[in-house]
Design a protein around this motif. Sequence first.
Motif, PDB file in Angstrom:
ATOM      1  N   MET A 180     132.674 100.025  76.255  1.00  0.00           N
ATOM      2  CA  MET A 180     132.301 100.273  77.668  1.00  0.00           C
ATOM      3  C   MET A 180     130.845 100.237  77.506  1.00  0.00           C
ATOM      4  SD  MET A 180     133.594 102.291  80.938  1.00  0.00           S
ATOM      5  CE  MET A 180     132.426 102.210  82.463  1.00  0.00           C
ATOM      6  N   SER A 181     130.762  98.970  78.364  1.00  0.00           N
ATOM      7  CA  SER A 181     128.950  99.076  78.418  1.00  0.00           C
ATOM      8  C   SER A 181     128.541 100.768  78.670  1.00  0.00           C
ATOM      9  CB  SER A 181     129.321  98.259  80.121  1.00  0.00           C
ATOM     10  OG  SER A 181     127.542  98.889  80.057  1.00  0.00           O
ATOM     11  N   ARG A 182     127.132 100.432  77.788  1.00  0.00           N
ATOM     12  CA  ARG A 182     127.266 102.010  78.379  1.00  0.00           C
ATOM     13  C   ARG A 182     126.366 102.696  79.836  1.00  0.00           C
ATOM     14  NH1 ARG A 182     123.258 102.157  72.882  1.00  0.00           N
ATOM     15  NH2 ARG A 182     124.270 100.126  72.415  1.00  0.00           N
ATOM     16  N   ILE A 183     125.763 101.234  80.526  1.00  0.00           N
ATOM     17  CA  ILE A 183     124.822 101.064  81.687  1.00  0.00           C
ATOM     18  C   ILE A 183     125.744 101.965  82.846  1.00  0.00           C
ATOM     19  CG2 ILE A 183     123.622  99.889  83.327  1.00  0.00           C
ATOM     20  CD1 ILE A 183     122.842  97.892  81.226  1.00  0.00           C
ATOM     21  N   ALA A 184     127.588 100.930  82.189  1.00  0.00           N
ATOM     22  CA  ALA A 184     128.021 101.877  83.171  1.00  0.00           C
ATOM     23  C   ALA A 184     128.419 102.974  83.315  1.00  0.00           C
ATOM     24  CB  ALA A 184     129.482 100.751  83.139  1.00  0.00           C
ATOM     25  N   LYS A 185     128.465 103.300  81.736  1.00  0.00           N
ATOM     26  CA  LYS A 185     128.563 105.227  82.043  1.00  0.00           C
ATOM     27  C   LYS A 185     127.780 106.020  82.946  1.00  0.00           C
ATOM     28  CE  LYS A 185     130.753 104.903  77.809  1.00  0.00           C
ATOM     29  NZ  LYS A 185     131.032 105.117  76.460  1.00  0.00           N
ATOM     30  N   PRO A 206     138.414  91.910  90.012  1.00  0.00           N
ATOM     31  CA  PRO A 206     139.363  93.356  90.064  1.00  0.00           C
ATOM     32  C   PRO A 206     139.543  93.409  88.538  1.00  0.00           C
ATOM     33  CG  PRO A 206     139.948  90.576  89.777  1.00  0.00           C
ATOM     34  CD  PRO A 206     138.437  90.773  90.148  1.00  0.00           C
ATOM     35  N   LYS A 207     138.399  92.898  87.716  1.00  0.00           N
ATOM     36  CA  LYS A 207     137.901  93.654  86.178  1.00  0.00           C
ATOM     37  C   LYS A 207     137.276  95.033  86.248  1.00  0.00           C
ATOM     38  CE  LYS A 207     138.765  89.301  83.444  1.00  0.00           C
ATOM     39  NZ  LYS A 207     139.298  89.278  83.016  1.00  0.00           N
ATOM     40  N   VAL A 208     137.563  95.056  87.517  1.00  0.00           N
ATOM     41  CA  VAL A 208     135.639  96.626  87.233  1.00  0.00           C
ATOM     42  C   VAL A 208     136.788  97.457  88.570  1.00  0.00           C
ATOM     43  CG1 VAL A 208     133.915  97.489  88.091  1.00  0.00           C
ATOM     44  CG2 VAL A 208     134.217  95.481  87.274  1.00  0.00           C
ATOM     45  N   HIS A 209     136.646  98.437  88.441  1.00  0.00           N
ATOM     46  CA  HIS A 209     137.240 100.093  89.252  1.00  0.00           C
ATOM     47  C   HIS A 209     136.048 100.442  90.044  1.00  0.00           C
ATOM     48  CE1 HIS A 209     139.605 102.015  91.321  1.00  0.00           C
ATOM     49  NE2 HIS A 209     139.193 103.477  90.644  1.00  0.00           N
ATOM     50  N   ALA A 246     128.376 110.015  94.704  1.00  0.00           N
ATOM     51  CA  ALA A 246     127.645 109.122  93.938  1.00  0.00           C
ATOM     52  C   ALA A 246     128.958 108.046  93.618  1.00  0.00           C
ATOM     53  CB  ALA A 246     127.404 110.195  92.415  1.00  0.00           C
ATOM     54  N   ILE A 247     128.463 106.604  93.481  1.00  0.00           N
ATOM     55  CA  ILE A 247     129.109 105.481  92.684  1.00  0.00           C
ATOM     56  C   ILE A 247     129.076 105.391  91.152  1.00  0.00           C
ATOM     57  CG2 ILE A 247     129.734 103.033  92.954  1.00  0.00           C
ATOM     58  CD1 ILE A 247     127.518 103.348  95.327  1.00  0.00           C
ATOM     59  N   VAL A 248     130.682 105.493  90.834  1.00  0.00           N
ATOM     60  CA  VAL A 248     131.106 104.872  89.856  1.00  0.00           C
ATOM     61  C   VAL A 248     131.757 104.077  89.289  1.00  0.00           C
ATOM     62  CG1 VAL A 248     132.256 106.364  87.909  1.00  0.00           C
ATOM     63  CG2 VAL A 248     131.505 108.122  89.894  1.00  0.00           C
ATOM     64  N   VAL A 249     131.458 103.064  88.551  1.00  0.00           N
ATOM     65  CA  VAL A 249     131.935 102.271  87.610  1.00  0.00           C
ATOM     66  C   VAL A 249     132.944 101.832  86.909  1.00  0.00           C
ATOM     67  CG1 VAL A 249     131.478  99.212  87.873  1.00  0.00           C
ATOM     68  CG2 VAL A 249     130.259 100.590  88.800  1.00  0.00           C
ATOM     69  N   ARG A 250     133.752 101.739  86.970  1.00  0.00           N
ATOM     70  CA  ARG A 250     134.888 101.943  84.931  1.00  0.00           C
ATOM     71  C   ARG A 250     135.635 100.308  85.058  1.00  0.00           C
ATOM     72  NH1 ARG A 250     137.657 106.469  87.661  1.00  0.00           N
ATOM     73  NH2 ARG A 250     136.131 107.943  87.135  1.00  0.00           N
ATOM     74  N   ALA A 251     135.859  99.693  83.811  1.00  0.00           N
ATOM     75  CA  ALA A 251     135.751  98.860  83.722  1.00  0.00           C
ATOM     76  C   ALA A 251     137.547  98.791  83.831  1.00  0.00           C
ATOM     77  CB  ALA A 251     136.007  98.321  82.014  1.00  0.00           C
ATOM     78  N   THR A 252     138.356  97.262  83.635  1.00  0.00           N
ATOM     79  CA  THR A 252     139.964  98.117  84.000  1.00  0.00           C
ATOM     80  C   THR A 252     140.379  97.203  82.492  1.00  0.00           C
ATOM     81  OG1 THR A 252     140.200  95.484  85.451  1.00  0.00           O
ATOM     82  CG2 THR A 252     140.024  98.347  86.453  1.00  0.00           C
ATOM     83  N   ASN A 253     141.479  96.869  82.867  1.00  0.00           N
ATOM     84  CA  ASN A 253     142.562  96.037  81.502  1.00  0.00           C
ATOM     85  C   ASN A 253     141.903  96.936  80.524  1.00  0.00           C
ATOM     86  OD1 ASN A 253     143.225  94.325  83.333  1.00  0.00           O
ATOM     87  ND2 ASN A 253     141.512  92.475  83.428  1.00  0.00           N
ATOM     88  N   ASP A 292     138.952  95.543  78.198  1.00  0.00           N
ATOM     89  CA  ASP A 292     138.332  94.413  76.577  1.00  0.00           C
ATOM     90  C   ASP A 292     137.202  93.754  77.108  1.00  0.00           C
ATOM     91  OD1 ASP A 292     138.357  93.800  79.345  1.00  0.00           O
ATOM     92  OD2 ASP A 292     139.751  91.765  78.907  1.00  0.00           O
ATOM     93  N   LYS A 293     136.330  92.912  76.707  1.00  0.00           N
ATOM     94  CA  LYS A 293     135.054  92.912  75.946  1.00  0.00           C
ATOM     95  C   LYS A 293     134.775  92.339  77.591  1.00  0.00           C
ATOM     96  CE  LYS A 293     131.720  90.257  73.288  1.00  0.00           C
ATOM     97  NZ  LYS A 293     132.280  89.603  71.998  1.00  0.00           N
TER      98      LYS A 293
END
Length: 178
Positions: A1-6, A39-42, A49-56, A59-60
């Motif tokens: 996962m992207s380090r920024i998104a963590k 839709p690829k992001v939750h 705080a706002i938390v962003v996570r990748a779905t699926n 994947d890249k």
Amino acid sequence: MSRIAKNPIRLPKGVEANIAGDSLTVKGAKGSLTRRLSPKVHVEIDSGAIVVRATNGGDKHSNAMAGTTRATIANMVTGVSEGFARRLTMVGVGYRAQANGNALSLSLGFSHPVEIRAPEGITIETPSQTEIVVKGCDKQRVGQFAADIRAYRPPEPYKGKGIRYADEEVVRKEAKKK
């Protein structure tokens, strides 16, 4: 996962965030901004705080979208709490700017003055005749409007005349020699 998104996005005092369906709305002292979410992001709001996570399964493309979405949301939060400003400087004999409400009148050496209307949510200030300050809460719109102003007379490399960003350095060329 992207380090920024963590990294979670902390909401400063006076800033509210709401998720309705596939859109996120952020409200603050400087205004309100809304963005559609991929839709690829939750995205979820968790105790200030706002938390962003990748779905699926991470994947890249989902990882890339998570980092991009996190950066965009962080810009929205900064915009509604502090705002963004872009400063332009005019260099050249007779180059002048004057703000009239939400309109900007530029004298750029053409046979006529150039009149530009600011889009909604953007304010224009002219502290001096050769300085323009573009302000707003949406970073993308502020940057695009500043680029539109600069496009009327970009800085040329021989004398350095034109409209440039305040922090821009124009690389000067040497004139042709015989």
